[in-house]
Structure formats: structure tokens, C-alpha cells
Design a protein around this motif. Structure first.
Motif, mmCIF file in Angstrom:
data_model
loop_
_atom_site.group_PDB
_atom_site.id
_atom_site.type_symbol
_atom_site.label_atom_id
_atom_site.label_comp_id
_atom_site.label_asym_id
_atom_site.label_seq_id
_atom_site.Cartn_x
_atom_site.Cartn_y
_atom_site.Cartn_z
ATOM 1 N N GLY A 266 0.792 -1.215 0.000
ATOM 2 C CA GLY A 266 0.000 0.000 0.000
ATOM 3 C C GLY A 266 0.825 1.265 0.000
ATOM 4 N N PHE A 267 2.155 1.142 -0.092
ATOM 5 C CA PHE A 267 3.044 2.292 -0.089
ATOM 6 C C PHE A 267 3.863 2.326 -1.375
ATOM 7 N N ALA A 268 4.330 3.521 -1.726
ATOM 8 C CA ALA A 268 5.396 3.650 -2.702
ATOM 9 C C ALA A 268 6.696 3.643 -1.917
ATOM 10 N N VAL A 269 7.489 2.613 -2.059
ATOM 11 C CA VAL A 269 8.642 2.359 -1.201
ATOM 12 C C VAL A 269 9.928 2.754 -1.915
ATOM 13 N N ILE A 270 10.732 3.570 -1.261
ATOM 14 C CA ILE A 270 12.064 3.915 -1.746
ATOM 15 C C ILE A 270 13.076 3.245 -0.832
#
Length: 365
Positions: A266-270
Motif C-alpha cells: 500500500g506504499f510507494a517504497v524507496i
């Protein structure tokens, strides 16, 4: 980097002669005399075309179809890009466009198809191909190219100051009239049985030593709904992230590092960026109702409103939160003054905190 091309099986040449391509044999759609001059192709007179023998390649006669008005050979054209490399093609075609020729869409080799099979579904039978080739890599340390186009903008391998020249590797035009037609610009895939250790769908190489493209990929204005779509890492499953995007850089020690951007959980992960995320300009914007969290715990939310700004002098200097005042049985003026001073310092400290929270936008009117 390859400097040779895959052999061109020019189907457009086949109707000129018989199956062997030998001058003097009638083809299915063309006739020619024993002198090698093509008389007609598909019933259309072509007196300016000549079938010329250029020697023998292994097991297959090498021939090329040349325009009778041409002043160059295939070897001449290729040598202008790579001197000292000899051609050894199964079939060749050369087109020499004369100065001042205003005709459009001149082609050295072309394929034309009309299909009416009615059997082509999304993945169906009855499909048709204008130009087709098949390569078999049958021995170790061998290499094969499905297609390889070499373009040069000069008649010799030397720096020039030519102007108005346009080099386009491939142009695919789709003139679609029905909204029900499925359109794919370029599709790469296969029917492999093993996972290669090194497999890259698209590789952008340099234009030459130290010579770069302006952009490796460019989606022009108004031309696509999505510039890039990265699908899920697996074809099915639960809690499976997207296919990651890798960004590489050299650190202060000259070591190549890799950062990754991926949609997961559910996240945009860096990840892989030791210093985190940095914006060189602009703001971070959240829609109403969204917050900043650390470890799943909210740390910053939207502004709390209803505050009226305080007045007075804020105190951002030293502040002793452990200050105590000894009080006697009968209060003295000095003791009361000390309490007043400490209360004032507390008020000024609170005003400083309020002012800074307001400046950060966490609270406000």
C-alpha cells in the motif's frame, strides 16, 4: 557492439526467379530472361531491375537485386559506415536515390500483406507478417541478431558538417479506423524453457565513445495516457509488490550504488538510498485526510485550526524547566517577584513554541 548485420532473407526478391533464384527460371509471379534482366514482377514491367550474381556464400548463392540506375553497390554503402568489413549476405538489395528525386517512401526491400483469415483472436491463428526472419544459434560462442539496421549520415567514416539530414532507426505507423482494434507498438516475448541469467528487454547503448542520446526514452506531449506502467512482480499472489524501478549513481568513493522505487504494502517504497529522500525544489503535498507516519505511527497530520495568535515577546533562549523558588512562612516581595519572573519566562517559552508551530503550519486560525 555489433558491426555486422543478420542475413536478409528478402522475400520480395523471390518472385523474380524460381525457388533457387537462378536467372532464366520463371518465378511464380515474375519472369526474367537468361541475361538476368528482370522483365516483370507480378505482371508489372520492371526493365530497370537486374539480378546480379555477387559470388557464393556458404551453401547458398549470394545475389542482390539492384536498381539499374544505381551508382553504388551494397558494399559501397556499408563501407561508408564500417571500412574494411566485407559483406557476405544471402540476399541483398540496394536503392540509389538520385539528387533531386521528390518521390516519397522509396524502399530497398518491402513486404505488403492483405489478410482476410478471420482466425486471429487476441492470440490466434491466421496472422500475417510482412517481413519475417528466424535465427538459430546452434553452437557455443555464437551470436545471432533478429534484425540489425546500420545508418550513417555521410559517404565516408569521417566527421562532417552536413545539415538537414534525418536518421530514424524505426518508424512504426498505425492507421487505425476502428476503436475495437487491439494495437501494440512493439511486443517482445518468447516461448523459452529456461530463465536466462542476463535478459534485458531494451538496452540503450551510446551513439559512440562519449557520445550520448539526449533521452533514452521520451513520451511526447499528449501522446500517451501513461508514460510508463510497471506491473506486479508476479502474475498472482498476495502481498506481491510491483516490478521495481532501479536508479543507480556513484557515491563519494566512486562506488556504484543502487536505489529502488517500488509499490508494496500500500506504499510507494524507496529503498537502497542511505540518505533517504531529497527534494531539490518544490513542496511535498498531501491531500486532506492523509498524514506522515513513522513505523505505522502518525507523527504529522493536517493543521489544527481555531488558534488565535498570542502576543508579546517569545523566548527562544535558555530556559530552566527545573527552577524552584523557596517560600518562607511569610512571603517576601523578593519571593513573589521571583515567581513572577519564572511565570513570565514560561509564558514567553510557550509563545515561542506556538509561533514556531504556527510558522510550520501545524496550527493556525
Amino acid at each position: 557492439m555489433a558491426i555486422r548485420r543478420a542475413s536478409l532473407a528478402a522475400a520480395a526478391i523471390l518472385p523474380v526467379g524460381g525457388p533457387s533464384g537462378v536467372p532464366g527460371q520463371n518465378g511464380r509471379d515474375g519472369t526474367n530472361g537468361r541475361d538476368g534482366v528482370v522483365r516483370s514482377i507480378a505482371g508489372v514491367s520492371k526493365p530497370d531491375l537486374t539480378l546480379v550474381d555477387i559470388g557464393a556464400a556458404p551453401a547458398v548463392p549470394s545475389r542482390f537485386l539492384i536498381d539499374g540506375g544505381a551508382t553504388v553497390t551494397p558494399q559501397d554503402v556499408y563501407t561508408s559506415a564500417f571500412p574494411g568489413v566485407a559483406l557476405s549476405d544471402t540476399s541483398q538489395a540496394v536503392l540509389d536515390v538520385a539528387p533531386g528525386d521528390q518521390r516519397d517512401n522509396l524502399s530497398a526491400v518491402a513486404g505488403y500483406v492483405r489478410t482476410r483469415s478471420g482466425g486471429a483472436g487476441f492470440v490466434g491463428k491466421g496472422n500475417a507478417v510482412a517481413l519475417f526472419g528466424c535465427v538459430q544459434i546452434a553452437a557455443n560462442y555464437s551470436a545471432g541478431w533478429g534484425g540489425n539496421i546500420l545508418i550513417t549520415d555521410h559517404t565516408e567514416r569521417a566527421v562532417s558538417n552536413g545539415t538537414g539530414r534525418i536518421a530514424t532507426g524505426f518508424e512504426l505507423d498505425f492507421n487505425i479506423m476502428s476503436p475495437n482494434t487491439h494495437v501494440t507498438g512493439i511486443s517482445i516475448g518468447g516461448n523459452s524453457l529456461s530463465q536466462p541469467t542476463d535478459a534485458n528487454g531494451f538496452l540503450v547503448n551510446s551513439l559512440g565513445t562519449g557520445i550520448k542520446w539526449n533521452a533514452g526514452f521520451w513520451s511526447l506531449d499528449g501522446c500517451a495516457r501513461y508514460a510508463l506502467v510497471a506491473g506486479v512482480l508476479e502474475i498472482s499472489g498476495k502481498n506481491i509488490g510491483s516490478q521495481p524501478i532501479l536508479l543507480q549513481y556513484f557515491d563519494g568513493s566512486g562506488v556504484k550504488q543502487t536505489s529502488q522505487i517500488q509499490a508494496a504494502g500500500g506504499f510507494a517504497v524507496i529503498s537502497g538510498a542511505p540518505n533517504g529522500l531529497k527534494l531539490s525544489f518544490g513542496n511535498v503535498g498531501l491531500d486532506p485526510g492523509y498524514v506522515f507516519t513513522v513505523g505505522g505511527v502518525q507523527v504529522v497530520a493536517g493543521r489544527k485550526t481555531g488558534w488565535t495568535a498570542g502576543s508579546g515577546t517569545p523566548n527562544r533562549g535558555s530556559f530552566n524547566a527545573d527552577y524552584t523558588q523557596t517560600m518562607g512562612a511569610s512571603y517576601s516581595q523578593a519571593q513573589i517577584q521571583a515567581l513572577q519572573n519564572q511565570l513570565l519566562a514560561t509564558q514567553q517559552r510557550l509563545l515561542a513554541l506556538e509561533s514556531d508551530l504556527r510558522a510550520h503550519g501545524l496550527i493556525g486560525a
